[in-house]
Design an enzyme around this catalytic site. Structure first.
Site: not given
Ligand code: GLU
Length: 509
Positions: A263-264
């Site tokens: 997600k980062r």
């Protein structure tokens, strides 16, 4: 594959937050395999780890699958004969299995306190609870039987751990990777039942897969290290003949190919990683999803399927029905697939062209709610016919088409003002009047009419085309100008020509 066995696969997410695209791809591959083989696709919610439970996550998973067109045959909201479909509601059955393994000498009670485990880790940095260390710890293998009885009678908190064999190998055939071999000495004695009586994932997943008659397991590669524990459990519980076949799907990698897409990475590189917007119930933070960004589910699903699979030809566009028809295990790659957001957008652009105008209109309509809530269906469709070619995301629609719904509020007059003269004013005044009586109001007819009028005026074509466009849309953009006029209709076109002309005259003055 055992021909007589009914194909039953499951997607078993833990409801811990937004659904990562890797998770959706796992669901998709399970679903494709099930449907291809006339089997069942089951959604099982793995919520035994209450500390990681997140409010709303289960509903979110349901919505994501529904958006993608992946409809489970059995799920918590559509129970079949193998329910319940939430692991937390199945907890009664797990302890008995763990106890059965203890009785058979395949598992043992461990009484170590958290601080004792911590101490062991401090003393030995690579400490794992396993064949070489278990006899130094506090468990039913290392302690005398009488002491074990006493501890249990007193209700001392304990866990149950699997006893991994020493100096053995565990081998299995992965449907994607072929033969996989593990050295049991390198696998730790995983906890099966926690002190709170809840099973860990390892025990629950095996018991549930058995009880739900799962025939094939497709899951992410990150579960491969757990496979030896699961395989051993199938054997220890006496179910080896019914063990499903395994497939560990290759990872979805960062765009540069270095490591698993997280997600980062999405936050850092500016693209979504979740299927739909996810609102964290605690912080209220919203993480953007593909749906809200303007992706069609058809494009999202197509893109995901091609991350790690292809049909062996150059074909790239597949509907869900075609994917079901063409899906084959043999064509799943065994190496990771790089995620490419530009390619994802390409799929979306292609799908916007591929669907019928009516279908696209249904996706666009909710996006228009803030701008034009009561839009006429036929009008929206004719606007889409002219603009869809320019849309990469559905959300690009308003910026490409707003002028069809509202007249210009300003005009980009710089280029035309310098060369404006009374002759042009006369031309447009006259055109406005003559158009009142013009029929039929179609693009081609309008174009010939307008061009003839230019010829008759003696002015140059180029001198009078751009002003018309600017009057109609406000600037130098948009599709073919006579298509715009035809779509706007007679009254609106004439009104815009008059207003545009007024704006030019007042600027000129
Ligand atoms: N609950 C696991 C997950 O969250 C399921 C893994 C599996 O499919 O065995 O992914």
């Amino acid at each position: 594959m055992n021909e007589n066995r009914k194909v039953r696969v499951r997607f078993a997410p833990s409801p811990t937050g937004g659904l990562h695209l890797g998770g959706v791809r796992t669901a998709l591959f399970n679903y494709l395999f099930a449907k291809k083989n006339n089997g069942d696709f089951i959604l099982r919610v793995e919520d035994t780890d209450q500390s990681r439970f997140v409010e709303g996550a289960e509903e979110y998973i349901n919505n994501c699958l529904a958006w993608c067109g992946i409809h489970p045959d059995e799920s918590p909201s559509k129970p079949g004969e193998f329910g319940p479909y939430r692991q937390s509601e199945r907890k009664e059955s797990y302890r008995a299995y763990a106890e059965k393994l203890v009785d058979a000498g395949k598992a043992y009670y461990a009484f170590d306190l958290p601080e004792e485990l911590e101490e062991a880790r401090t003393k030995m940095p690579n400490f794992t609870y396993g064949h070489s260390t278990r006899m130094t710890m506090k468990n039913s293998l290392s302690l005398p039987e009488s002491e074990v009885r006493e501890l249990l009678d007193k209700g001392t908190p304990h866990v149950i751990r699997i006893k991994m064999p020493t100096d053995e190998t565990i081998q299995f055939e992965d449907m994607i990777r072929g033969s996989v071999v593990f050295d049991t000495n390198l696998v730790d004695d995983k906890v099966l039942l926690k002190a709170d009586n809840m099973p860990t994932y390892h025990l629950a997943v095996v018991v549930d897969d058995y009880q739900m008659k799962i025939s094939h397991i497709f899951r992410g590669e990150e579960w491969l290290p757990s496979a030896p524990v699961h395989i051993l459990l199938w054997e220890y519980l006496g179910w080896k003949n019914e063990m499903p076949e395994w497939a560990h799907l290759p990872l979805i990698l960062k765009p540069d190919g270095h490591g698993k897409l997280s997600k980062r990475d999405g936050d850092r590189l500016g693209f979504p990683v979740f299927a739909m917007d996810w609102k964290d119930p605690k912080s209220g933070d919203i993480t953007k999803g593909f749906r809200e960004l303007g992706f069609l589910p058809q494009a999202f699903v197509n893109m995901l399927a091609l991350l790690g699979w292809n049909d062996g030809t150059d074909q790239e566009l597949f509907s869900l029905a075609e994917l079901i028809e063409k899906f084959s295990l043999e064509r799943i790659n065994n190496s990771g697939a790089k995620f490419d957001f530009e390619k994802a957008k390409w799929y979306n652009h292609e799908w916007i062209q591929k669907l019928s105008i009516e279908e696209i209109a249904e996706y666009i309509r909710p996006l228009m709610a803030n701008h034009q809530p009561n839009i006429d269906a036929k009008y929206l469709e004719s606007v889409l016919a002219l603009t869809r070619e320019r849309l990469t995301l559905l959300t690009d629609f308003w910026s490409n088409a707003s002028f069809f719904f509202q007249e210009p509020t300003s005009y980009d007059l710089d280029t035309i003002l310098k060369r404006w003269n009374d002759e042009k004013t006369a031309f447009f005044t006259d055109i406005g009047e003559r158009l009142e009586a013009f029929e039929p109001w179609h693009s081609e007819e309008l174009e010939s009419f307008y061009k003839l009028a230019i010829q008759a005026s003696g002015m140059k074509m180029g001198e009078l085309m751009l002003p018309l466009r600017i009057m109609l849309v406000g600037g130098k953009f948009g599709p073919h100008v006579f298509d715009i006029a035809a779509t706007l209709g007679k009254a609106e076109t004439i009104s815009r020509i008059r207003k545009g002309l007024d704006a030019i005259i007042s600027e000129k003055a």
